[in-house]
Design a protein around this motif. Structure first.
Motif, PDB file in Angstrom:
ATOM      1  N   THR A 106     -17.851  76.863 -13.592  1.00  0.00           N
ATOM      2  CA  THR A 106     -19.254  77.264 -13.692  1.00  0.00           C
ATOM      3  C   THR A 106     -19.915  77.462 -12.334  1.00  0.00           C
ATOM      4  O   THR A 106     -21.127  77.658 -12.269  1.00  0.00           O
ATOM      5  N   ALA A 107     -19.182  77.416 -11.254  1.00  0.00           N
ATOM      6  CA  ALA A 107     -19.774  77.561  -9.923  1.00  0.00           C
ATOM      7  C   ALA A 107     -20.495  78.898  -9.791  1.00  0.00           C
ATOM      8  O   ALA A 107     -19.985  79.942 -10.195  1.00  0.00           O
ATOM      9  N   GLU A 108     -21.688  78.827  -9.223  1.00  0.00           N
ATOM     10  CA  GLU A 108     -22.439  80.031  -8.903  1.00  0.00           C
ATOM     11  C   GLU A 108     -21.870  80.589  -7.601  1.00  0.00           C
ATOM     12  O   GLU A 108     -21.759  79.865  -6.614  1.00  0.00           O
ATOM     13  N   VAL A 109     -21.496  81.856  -7.592  1.00  0.00           N
ATOM     14  CA  VAL A 109     -20.938  82.487  -6.395  1.00  0.00           C
ATOM     15  C   VAL A 109     -21.962  83.473  -5.848  1.00  0.00           C
ATOM     16  O   VAL A 109     -22.494  84.304  -6.588  1.00  0.00           O
ATOM     17  N   ALA A 110     -22.253  83.345  -4.560  1.00  0.00           N
ATOM     18  CA  ALA A 110     -23.212  84.243  -3.912  1.00  0.00           C
ATOM     19  C   ALA A 110     -22.860  84.363  -2.438  1.00  0.00           C
ATOM     20  O   ALA A 110     -22.126  83.543  -1.891  1.00  0.00           O
ATOM     21  N   ARG A 111     -23.401  85.388  -1.809  1.00  0.00           N
ATOM     22  CA  ARG A 111     -23.271  85.540  -0.364  1.00  0.00           C
ATOM     23  C   ARG A 111     -24.360  84.723   0.323  1.00  0.00           C
ATOM     24  O   ARG A 111     -25.491  84.661  -0.148  1.00  0.00           O
ATOM     25  N   LEU A 112     -24.031  84.109   1.448  1.00  0.00           N
ATOM     26  CA  LEU A 112     -24.981  83.250   2.145  1.00  0.00           C
ATOM     27  C   LEU A 112     -26.282  83.986   2.465  1.00  0.00           C
ATOM     28  O   LEU A 112     -27.370  83.435   2.284  1.00  0.00           O
ATOM     29  N   LEU A 113     -26.181  85.210   2.928  1.00  0.00           N
ATOM     30  CA  LEU A 113     -27.394  85.901   3.344  1.00  0.00           C
ATOM     31  C   LEU A 113     -28.227  86.399   2.167  1.00  0.00           C
ATOM     32  O   LEU A 113     -29.343  86.892   2.363  1.00  0.00           O
ATOM     33  N   SER A 114     -27.746  86.199   0.933  1.00  0.00           N
ATOM     34  CA  SER A 114     -28.599  86.488  -0.224  1.00  0.00           C
ATOM     35  C   SER A 114     -29.726  85.462  -0.326  1.00  0.00           C
ATOM     36  O   SER A 114     -30.715  85.681  -1.015  1.00  0.00           O
ATOM     37  N   TYR A 115     -29.587  84.337   0.369  1.00  0.00           N
ATOM     38  CA  TYR A 115     -30.623  83.301   0.411  1.00  0.00           C
ATOM     39  C   TYR A 115     -31.551  83.474   1.604  1.00  0.00           C
ATOM     40  O   TYR A 115     -32.423  82.646   1.837  1.00  0.00           O
ATOM     41  N   LYS A 121     -26.594  91.775   5.172  1.00  0.00           N
ATOM     42  CA  LYS A 121     -26.024  91.231   3.936  1.00  0.00           C
ATOM     43  C   LYS A 121     -24.797  90.369   4.208  1.00  0.00           C
ATOM     44  O   LYS A 121     -24.397  89.580   3.374  1.00  0.00           O
ATOM     45  N   ASN A 122     -24.187  90.545   5.384  1.00  0.00           N
ATOM     46  CA  ASN A 122     -22.967  89.845   5.737  1.00  0.00           C
ATOM     47  C   ASN A 122     -23.134  89.085   7.048  1.00  0.00           C
ATOM     48  O   ASN A 122     -23.707  89.606   8.002  1.00  0.00           O
ATOM     49  N   VAL A 123     -22.602  87.852   7.087  1.00  0.00           N
ATOM     50  CA  VAL A 123     -22.581  87.094   8.335  1.00  0.00           C
ATOM     51  C   VAL A 123     -21.492  87.695   9.218  1.00  0.00           C
ATOM     52  O   VAL A 123     -20.347  87.878   8.779  1.00  0.00           O
ATOM     53  N   LEU A 124     -21.852  88.011  10.448  1.00  0.00           N
ATOM     54  CA  LEU A 124     -20.911  88.564  11.419  1.00  0.00           C
ATOM     55  C   LEU A 124     -19.691  87.654  11.550  1.00  0.00           C
ATOM     56  O   LEU A 124     -19.835  86.437  11.669  1.00  0.00           O
ATOM     57  N   ASP A 125     -18.497  88.241  11.526  1.00  0.00           N
ATOM     58  CA  ASP A 125     -17.277  87.473  11.773  1.00  0.00           C
ATOM     59  C   ASP A 125     -17.004  87.514  13.277  1.00  0.00           C
ATOM     60  O   ASP A 125     -16.578  88.537  13.812  1.00  0.00           O
ATOM     61  N   PRO A 126     -17.228  86.385  13.982  1.00  0.00           N
ATOM     62  CA  PRO A 126     -17.098  86.399  15.434  1.00  0.00           C
ATOM     63  C   PRO A 126     -15.680  86.166  15.947  1.00  0.00           C
ATOM     64  O   PRO A 126     -15.464  86.115  17.156  1.00  0.00           O
ATOM     65  N   TYR A 127     -14.703  86.025  15.055  1.00  0.00           N
ATOM     66  CA  TYR A 127     -13.331  85.730  15.455  1.00  0.00           C
ATOM     67  C   TYR A 127     -12.867  86.714  16.531  1.00  0.00           C
ATOM     68  O   TYR A 127     -12.935  87.929  16.358  1.00  0.00           O
ATOM     69  N   GLY A 128     -12.426  86.170  17.652  1.00  0.00           N
ATOM     70  CA  GLY A 128     -11.913  86.994  18.743  1.00  0.00           C
ATOM     71  C   GLY A 128     -12.989  87.683  19.558  1.00  0.00           C
ATOM     72  O   GLY A 128     -12.680  88.519  20.404  1.00  0.00           O
ATOM     73  N   MET A 129     -14.246  87.331  19.310  1.00  0.00           N
ATOM     74  CA  MET A 129     -15.353  87.979  20.008  1.00  0.00           C
ATOM     75  C   MET A 129     -15.959  87.031  21.045  1.00  0.00           C
ATOM     76  O   MET A 129     -15.503  85.907  21.225  1.00  0.00           O
ATOM     77  N   SER A 130     -17.028  87.476  21.674  1.00  0.00           N
ATOM     78  CA  SER A 130     -17.700  86.736  22.746  1.00  0.00           C
ATOM     79  C   SER A 130     -18.514  85.560  22.201  1.00  0.00           C
ATOM     80  O   SER A 130     -18.774  85.462  20.996  1.00  0.00           O
TER      81      SER A 130
END
Length: 156
Positions: A106-115, A121-130
């Motif tokens: 029953t878990a509610e699934v949502a994107r973080l930035l929907s809050y 709409k998407n959190v930047l993926d900083p992997y390998g970045m500055s």
């Protein structure tokens, strides 16, 4: 009503989701909310590893420690164990749908930035970045976590 149990999910569970987990725990505690929090990745490349040093550095400057978190992969059982599963981006949200079993809890699934009130709409993926990218991702995470906590306070 049961206490919220929140799982934050990104790709490898070493950059964004550990930051979200740590910040959520800190802010929930400061607000006097009883919650459980964890984080996981949709991929298994980093299972058992600590968060990236840049994420740990951002957390430390913000006043919390995530060095004890170890990466794990999201599992079908998570959809029953948690009340909320929060994806960092659209791809993570899509990948979660493929992990969820037919009777997937029953878990509610949502994107973080929907809050969040942020336009992204998407959190930047900083992997390998500055370091700047990690700071930008943290600012997005902070906005989403604040919005999520406000929603949970209203519901509980």
């Amino acid at each position: 009503m049961e206490n919220p149990r929140v799982l934050f999910v990104c790709l490898g569970n070493i950059c964004r989701s550990p930051l979200a987990e740590g910040l959520f725990r800190k802010r929930a505690s400061e607000a006097g909310l009883t919650v459980a929090a964890d984080s996981a990745g949709t991929g298994d490349w980093h299972v058992g590893e600590p968060p990236q040093q840049q994420s740990q550095d951002v957390a430390r400057v913000a006043g919390f420690d995530i060095s004890d978190i170890r990466a794990r992969r999201v599992s079908p059982e998570d959809f029953t164990r948690f009340t909320h599963i929060v994806a960092m981006d659209e791809m993570n949200e899509r990948d979660l749908a493929s992990v969820r079993l037919q009777d997937g809890g029953t878990a509610e699934v949502a994107r973080l930035l929907s809050y969040s009130a942020l336009p992204e709409k998407n959190v930047l993926d900083p992997y390998g970045m500055s370091d700047d990218a990690f700071q930008k991702a943290y600012a997005q995470i902070e906005s989403g976590v604040e919005g999520l906590l406000a929603r949970l306070r209203q519901a509980h």
